[in-house]
Enzyme design. Structure first.
Site, PDB file in Angstrom:
ATOM      1  N   ASP A 107      57.968 -88.486  31.964  1.00 54.14           N
ATOM      2  CA  ASP A 107      59.169 -88.831  32.721  1.00 54.14           C
ATOM      3  C   ASP A 107      59.667 -90.204  32.288  1.00 54.14           C
ATOM      4  O   ASP A 107      58.885 -91.068  31.876  1.00 54.14           O
ATOM      5  CB  ASP A 107      58.878 -88.866  34.225  1.00 54.14           C
ATOM      6  CG  ASP A 107      58.561 -87.495  34.797  1.00 54.14           C
ATOM      7  OD1 ASP A 107      58.877 -86.494  34.140  1.00 54.14           O
ATOM      8  OD2 ASP A 107      57.986 -87.442  35.899  1.00 54.14           O
ATOM      9  N   ARG A 108      60.954 -90.401  32.427  1.00 57.31           N
ATOM     10  CA  ARG A 108      61.542 -91.691  32.055  1.00 57.31           C
ATOM     11  C   ARG A 108      60.873 -92.834  32.800  1.00 57.31           C
ATOM     12  O   ARG A 108      60.644 -93.908  32.248  1.00 57.31           O
ATOM     13  CB  ARG A 108      63.043 -91.653  32.362  1.00 57.31           C
ATOM     14  CG  ARG A 108      63.792 -92.903  31.949  1.00 57.31           C
ATOM     15  CD  ARG A 108      65.285 -92.744  32.205  1.00 57.31           C
ATOM     16  NE  ARG A 108      66.030 -93.898  31.730  1.00 57.31           N
ATOM     17  CZ  ARG A 108      67.356 -93.990  31.762  1.00 57.31           C
ATOM     18  NH1 ARG A 108      68.074 -92.975  32.253  1.00 57.31           N
ATOM     19  NH2 ARG A 108      67.968 -95.064  31.307  1.00 57.31           N
TER      20      ARG A 108
END
Length: 311
Positions: A140-141
């Site tokens: 995930d970012r």
């Protein structure tokens, strides 16, 4: 539209970077700007030939194959589009087949969904001579830590096989808001993807979802928090985040599945990101079979916040 192939047929010889790749995926990457529907049309019609013979979209290429590609028209590049800036990241391990970096939080792994570029585009810009560079998996970012990239297609194929067969040990450290009684906890809750009215992606526990399994081990209990190590047994989207929230200890700083108001108070206390970090990876090298143990310690900002809780 600009005709990049003019009116002539193009012949392409497959090198080791294209070996064992499906021809549809190979063409989609080679013919950037050509609509996907058109790529599949020229495959179905037989206009694409391999070694002078017809093939279908599932054909897997071999090194040395010669592709005949008909003239195609691709969209002109958008002059306003900003190219990905070249960027290297902290390297944990690298050889001729594998690259493992320590991804910082706040950086997407690839472009899309409102993000112009990510790690993979920046690394390709920084390494213009790289013949092959592909993400093995995703983070995930908002998550930091170990991210694997393959530098050879043979390594990518093997690594994906290892992931499917659960022959790779990936560990994360996460700080949950709250506590749970068990020192060790197995969470097996199926997860279903869905979209909010504004189109933003979310995941929830649902019997209609895909099976998901995470093992948790408590590393430290702190006032109002629990620091855990999470071991992924499956690799579903937002798996650790949703499993922790469903267990009553959402990840500190998680803007999607945590408590918004409480996260704002944590921000004022110094936690300005989600406390989730991919810290250790154990696997056999995809080509040599040599066992690898790779580690990335907690980033300074996460360790500093932990220290304030322990003070």
């Amino acid at each position: 539209m600009t005709d990049l192939r003019k009116d002539s047929v193009t012949f392409v010889t497959v090198d080791d970077a294209g070996h064992d790749q499906r021809i549809d995926n190979f063409l989609l990457r080679l013919l950037k700007g050509v609509p996907k529907s058109h790529v599949y049309r020229i495959l179905r019609s037989g206009e694409v030939r391999v070694n002078k013979g017809r093939i279908d979209a599932s054909y897997r290429l071999r090194e040395g194959d010669v592709l005949r590609i008909p003239p195609v028209r691709v969209a002109s590049a958008d002059p306003a589009a900003r190219p990905a800036p070249a960027q290297e990241f902290a390297i944990i391990y690298e050889d001729e087949a594998l690259l493992v970096i320590n991804k910082p939080a706040g950086v997407a792994v690839h472009g899309g969904s409102g993000v112009s570029f990510g790690v993979i585009e920046q690394l390709r810009a920084a390494r213009p001579d790289a013949r092959f560079l592909e993400l093995v998996h995703r983070l995930d970012r908002e998550t930091s830590g170990l991210l694997m990239l393959a530098k050879k297609r043979s390594a990518l194929v093997k690594l994906h096989e290892m992931i499917r067969e659960n022959r790779m040990d990936k560990r994360y450290q996460a700080l949950g808001v709250g506590d749970w009684a068990e020192a060790r906890k197995q969470v097996k809750l199926p997860l279903l993807k869905f979209n909010l009215p504004d189109g933003e992606r979310r995941v929830k526990v649902s019997d209609q979802g895909q099976s998901a399994h995470t093992n948790f081990h408590v590393l430290k209990r702190l006032p109002g928090f629990v620091l855990v190590e999470a071991q992924l047994k499956t690799g579903r989207t937002h798996q650790i985040r949703v499993h922790m929230a469903a267990s009553g200890a959402a990840i500190a700083g998680d803007e999607k599945y945590g408590d918004f108001a409480y996260n704002r108070s944590l921000h004022k206390q110094g936690l300005k990101r989600m406390f989730l970090h991919a810290w250790r990876l154990r696997l056999d090298h995809p080509l040599t079979g040599v066992p690898l143990t790779l580690e990335a310690p907690l980033p300074r900002e996460l360790q500093s916040f932990l220290d304030t809780l322990s003070a």
